[in-house]
Design a protein around this motif. Structure first.
Motif, PDB file in Angstrom:
ATOM      1  N   GLN A 213     -14.616 -13.259 -68.579  1.00 37.16           N
ATOM      2  CA  GLN A 213     -13.706 -14.343 -68.244  1.00 37.16           C
ATOM      3  C   GLN A 213     -13.557 -14.493 -66.726  1.00 37.16           C
ATOM      4  O   GLN A 213     -13.504 -15.607 -66.196  1.00 37.16           O
ATOM      5  CB  GLN A 213     -12.336 -14.101 -68.896  1.00 37.16           C
ATOM      6  N   GLN A 214     -13.482 -13.347 -66.019  1.00 41.21           N
ATOM      7  CA  GLN A 214     -13.378 -13.404 -64.562  1.00 41.21           C
ATOM      8  C   GLN A 214     -14.624 -14.061 -63.943  1.00 41.21           C
ATOM      9  O   GLN A 214     -14.530 -14.877 -63.022  1.00 41.21           O
ATOM     10  CB  GLN A 214     -13.190 -11.998 -64.013  1.00 41.21           C
ATOM     11  N   GLU A 215     -15.811 -13.705 -64.464  1.00 44.10           N
ATOM     12  CA  GLU A 215     -17.037 -14.320 -63.964  1.00 44.10           C
ATOM     13  C   GLU A 215     -17.053 -15.816 -64.246  1.00 44.10           C
ATOM     14  O   GLU A 215     -17.498 -16.629 -63.409  1.00 44.10           O
ATOM     15  CB  GLU A 215     -18.250 -13.656 -64.612  1.00 44.10           C
ATOM     16  N   ALA A 216     -16.564 -16.172 -65.427  1.00 39.09           N
ATOM     17  CA  ALA A 216     -16.517 -17.593 -65.762  1.00 39.09           C
ATOM     18  C   ALA A 216     -15.580 -18.341 -64.828  1.00 39.09           C
ATOM     19  O   ALA A 216     -15.859 -19.473 -64.410  1.00 39.09           O
ATOM     20  CB  ALA A 216     -16.074 -17.768 -67.211  1.00 39.09           C
TER      21      ALA A 216
ATOM     22  N   MET B 173     -17.340 -18.944 -61.567  1.00 36.36           N
ATOM     23  CA  MET B 173     -18.298 -20.054 -61.689  1.00 36.36           C
ATOM     24  C   MET B 173     -17.583 -21.396 -61.767  1.00 36.36           C
ATOM     25  O   MET B 173     -18.067 -22.408 -61.251  1.00 36.36           O
ATOM     26  CB  MET B 173     -19.159 -19.859 -62.939  1.00 36.36           C
ATOM     27  N   LEU B 174     -16.409 -21.423 -62.392  1.00 35.56           N
ATOM     28  CA  LEU B 174     -15.651 -22.657 -62.501  1.00 35.56           C
ATOM     29  C   LEU B 174     -15.164 -23.143 -61.130  1.00 35.56           C
ATOM     30  O   LEU B 174     -15.064 -24.363 -60.901  1.00 35.56           O
ATOM     31  CB  LEU B 174     -14.456 -22.459 -63.443  1.00 35.56           C
ATOM     32  N   GLU B 175     -14.834 -22.170 -60.264  1.00 33.90           N
ATOM     33  CA  GLU B 175     -14.410 -22.563 -58.915  1.00 33.90           C
ATOM     34  C   GLU B 175     -15.559 -23.236 -58.166  1.00 33.90           C
ATOM     35  O   GLU B 175     -15.316 -24.123 -57.339  1.00 33.90           O
ATOM     36  CB  GLU B 175     -13.936 -21.334 -58.156  1.00 33.90           C
ATOM     37  N   GLN B 176     -16.780 -22.847 -58.440  1.00 37.12           N
ATOM     38  CA  GLN B 176     -17.941 -23.421 -57.764  1.00 37.12           C
ATOM     39  C   GLN B 176     -18.330 -24.760 -58.383  1.00 37.12           C
ATOM     40  O   GLN B 176     -18.850 -25.656 -57.716  1.00 37.12           O
ATOM     41  CB  GLN B 176     -19.120 -22.445 -57.834  1.00 37.12           C
ATOM     42  N   ARG B 177     -18.151 -24.897 -59.670  1.00 39.22           N
ATOM     43  CA  ARG B 177     -18.572 -26.129 -60.344  1.00 39.22           C
ATOM     44  C   ARG B 177     -17.426 -26.694 -61.175  1.00 39.22           C
ATOM     45  O   ARG B 177     -17.481 -26.699 -62.396  1.00 39.22           O
ATOM     46  CB  ARG B 177     -19.766 -25.868 -61.233  1.00 39.22           C
TER      47      ARG B 177
ATOM     48  N   ARG C  87     -15.353 -29.451 -69.223  1.00 42.09           N
ATOM     49  CA  ARG C  87     -15.365 -29.464 -70.696  1.00 42.09           C
ATOM     50  C   ARG C  87     -15.666 -28.078 -71.280  1.00 42.09           C
ATOM     51  O   ARG C  87     -15.083 -27.678 -72.290  1.00 42.09           O
ATOM     52  CB  ARG C  87     -16.393 -30.485 -71.188  1.00 42.09           C
ATOM     53  N   ASP C  88     -16.606 -27.338 -70.599  1.00 39.89           N
ATOM     54  CA  ASP C  88     -16.912 -25.990 -71.084  1.00 39.89           C
ATOM     55  C   ASP C  88     -15.702 -25.066 -70.982  1.00 39.89           C
ATOM     56  O   ASP C  88     -15.471 -24.210 -71.855  1.00 39.89           O
ATOM     57  CB  ASP C  88     -18.085 -25.413 -70.307  1.00 39.89           C
ATOM     58  N   LEU C  89     -14.970 -25.222 -69.879  1.00 39.29           N
ATOM     59  CA  LEU C  89     -13.783 -24.372 -69.687  1.00 39.29           C
ATOM     60  C   LEU C  89     -12.731 -24.639 -70.759  1.00 39.29           C
ATOM     61  O   LEU C  89     -12.118 -23.712 -71.298  1.00 39.29           O
ATOM     62  CB  LEU C  89     -13.201 -24.604 -68.304  1.00 39.29           C
ATOM     63  N   GLU C  90     -12.529 -25.921 -71.084  1.00 35.30           N
ATOM     64  CA  GLU C  90     -11.532 -26.249 -72.110  1.00 35.30           C
ATOM     65  C   GLU C  90     -11.946 -25.670 -73.472  1.00 35.30           C
ATOM     66  O   GLU C  90     -11.112 -25.142 -74.217  1.00 35.30           O
ATOM     67  CB  GLU C  90     -11.395 -27.769 -72.198  1.00 35.30           C
ATOM     68  N   SER C  91     -13.261 -25.778 -73.769  1.00 32.39           N
ATOM     69  CA  SER C  91     -13.746 -25.223 -75.038  1.00 32.39           C
ATOM     70  C   SER C  91     -13.565 -23.710 -75.097  1.00 32.39           C
ATOM     71  O   SER C  91     -13.155 -23.139 -76.119  1.00 32.39           O
ATOM     72  CB  SER C  91     -15.222 -25.585 -75.223  1.00 32.39           C
TER      73      SER C  91
END
Length: 589
Positions: free
Chosen positions: A384-387, A390-394, A400-404
């Protein structure tokens, strides 16, 4: 002095008076020899006679003892008496001239005279007439020694009965209950056979004194067989023929014990002795077979039954006149049972210790699984931390991926990992929302609180892993009957579950609860080759909430109904209608 070698006997053809018997020629009488008279079971009546000469130089009062306490009728003709002294276990105990478990008769021997004593014996038990002439002091001294030994034996058995009964109440293992039945029936049988029961327990019960031998001996076989089947695992799977034979033997022994309350002693004694001999042989064979199969429980068990059953076989052979009546054959069962009781108690303790070790191993395995789960959770957090990085970069690209992913995590956090139902945290939120909606739209909401009956005892007996499988099975049964999208089933904690049924009146909630209860009751649950059935208790509270924050009152209402269901005997559904109406009528604060 043992009188066997001085005793003559004569088998009566028709009822004779004493004068006719005294007139018989000496050729009609037969010398008993060195062994006490022992003619086994039959319908014949025997007369006995012996002569005693007093050469002591003074008048002497001696005791004549007949050392077999289950003889029915004894007529003793003493010199100088006007009639017969009537003895036997068909007479109340306190009518005996001397209160003793055996038949003891005072015998007055005049100085320098020779007297002849005649006895007539008629009995449905084994025709054994061991006669002993006692000096009074020696008789009392011997009685004290025998009483002390009997006190040690019965005291030992009583301690073992109480100890194993307490263990059964603590752990709920039926082996201990069957063992308590066995070691209770055995001393009661011996007390009946040796006259101790007639002396101390039922001195006026002349009918029961005979029948008790039949009842208790059959109960020994019944409880001994049931204990053997369960303790050393003679199951239909591993020993089908031995299991069927032993179960049949137990059933016949139970029927014989019941028949002993109705059928006269003379018709029951020979089949009962035969049953005891067959039962002894069967139990010994079971122990040897299981020992060959390397069953750890069979080690102590085999040695114990060798002692106990050897004593029983010796007693049976003695009653059928294959063995002489002496101190060894008369007390073989008592000595063997005492040694057997001690060894079987050690065997039960050894089994309890092995069960403890198995439970400890299961607990250690559970700890290892829990550690694996924690490591998996830590790994999930790292992912989750890695995700998040990555979310901060993109941000735009991965919205949509984050919400899912967040929805999936919420679903995982809302589930109980063991049963797959919703967990308590999710239920608390849904319950609060459901009560608010029911209050707003004036709808009836129903809450079911379910609890598995005797789950702690089940968990302690079979281990936590089997307990987890039990929880999964119950959760699956509940989920099959909670079908509407708005309904909610959750694990509230431990063995307790909850079901929330919005817009459902009490009748509908009761039907759902009964279907769940019935399916769980009939669902078989396999544990180590044994099919078990679980039950649950369910409390229901159906209300039209008078306040939007009435969750505590509604849950307390359903919980109270659950405790009422348990108090009524468990495995039932109870609705707390009165408390529900009180909640519906409560004013808003």
């Amino acid at each position: 002095m043992e009188l066997a070698r001085f005793v003559d006997y004569w088998q009566e053809d028709t009822r004779r008076a004493l004068q006719d018997v005294q007139a018989l020629p000496d050729e009609a009488w037969t010398a008993s020899g060195n062994e006490s008279a022992n003619f086994g079971y039959g319908t014949d009546v025997y007369w006995f006679r012996f002569q005693v000469s007093n050469v002591s130089g003074a008048e002497t009062m001696s005791f004549m003892e007949i050392g077999y306490p289950v003889l029915d009728y004894i007529e003793v003709y003493l010199p100088g008496s006007s009639g017969a002294l009537i003895l036997g276990d068909k007479q109340p105990f306190y009518e005996r001239p001397i209160h003793h478990r055996n038949f003891v008769v005072p015998l007055l021997l005049p100085e320098g005279e020779t007297v002849t004593v005649y006895l007539r014996v008629d009995t449905t038990s084994s025709m054994q007439v061991p006669l002993t002439l006692w000096n009074q002091d020696a008789f009392h001294a011997s009685g004290q020694a025998r009483s002390m030994l009997e006190g040690i034996y019965y005291g030992l058995v009583l301690v073992m009965v109480l100890y194993n009964l307490f263990v059964f109440l603590a752990v709920g293992e039926r082996s201990f209950l069957y063992y308590v039945g066995y070691i209770t029936a055995m001393p009661l049988f011996l007390a009946s056979l040796h006259g101790v029961g007639f002396q101390y327990l039922w001195p006026e019960g002349t009918w029961w004194n005979d029948q008790s031998i039949i009842v208790f001996l059959n109960l020994v076989i019944l409880f001994g067989g049931a204990f053997s089947i369960r303790f050393i695992g003679v199951t239909p799977e591993n020993h089908p023929w031995l299991n069927r034979w032993t179960v049949a033997l137990v059933m016949i022994a139970g029927l014989s014990a019941a028949a002993g309350l109705i059928v006269p002693y003379r018709h029951m004694i020979l089949p009962t002795i035969l049953m005891a001999a067959v039962g002894c042989t069967t139990m010994l064979a079971l122990s040897v077979v299981r020992l060959v199969k390397r069953d750890p429980a069979a080690r102590y068990y085999t040695v114990a039954w060798v002692f106990m059953l050897s004593g029983g076989i010796v007693l049976a052979l003695n009653k059928f006149t294959f063995l002489p009546r002496n101190l060894l054959t008369e007390n073989a069962t008592q000595v063997g049972s005492a040694l057997g009781v001690i060894l079987l108690s050690l065997a039960l303790a050894d089994r309890l210790n092995r069960e403890k070790k198995r439970a400890f191993a299961a607990q250690q395995n559970m700890f290892r699984e829990e550690r694996k789960a924690r490591l998996a959770q830590e790994k999930s957090l790292r992912v989750q931390q890695e995700a998040n990085t990555m979310l901060e970069q993109r941000v735009q690209e991965r919205t949509r991926d984050l919400e899912s992913l967040n929805e999936q995590l919420l679903e995982l956090n809302a589930k109980d990992p063991l049963t797959g139902l919703k967990n308590r945290g999710h239920f608390d939120k849904a319950f609060q929302s459901g009560v608010v909606q029911a209050f707003r739209f004036e709808e009836v909401i129903s809450l079911l609180v379910l609890d598995i009956d005797h789950f702690k005892s089940f968990n302690d007996t079979y281990g936590h892993l089997v307990g987890d499988d039990c929880l999964k099975m119950v959760a699956s049964c509940i989920q099959r009957h909670v079908t509407r999208p708005q309904d909610l089933a959750a694990r509230y904690g431990g063995e307790e579950f909850v079901v929330l049924l919005p817009d459902t009146p009490v009748e509908g909630a009761a039907k759902v609860a009964e279907r769940i209860r019935a399916e769980i009751e009939k669902t078989a649950f396999r544990v180590s080759g044994e099919m078990l059935h679980l039950t649950i208790s369910i409390g229901i509270c159906s209300v039209l909430p008078a306040r939007a924050d009435a969750t505590k009152e509604i849950f307390a209402c359903a919980d109270e109904a659950l405790y009422e269901a348990k108090g009524q005997g468990r495995n039932r559904v109870v609705t707390n209608q009165a408390k529900g109406q009180a909640i519906s009528a409560a004013p808003a604060v």
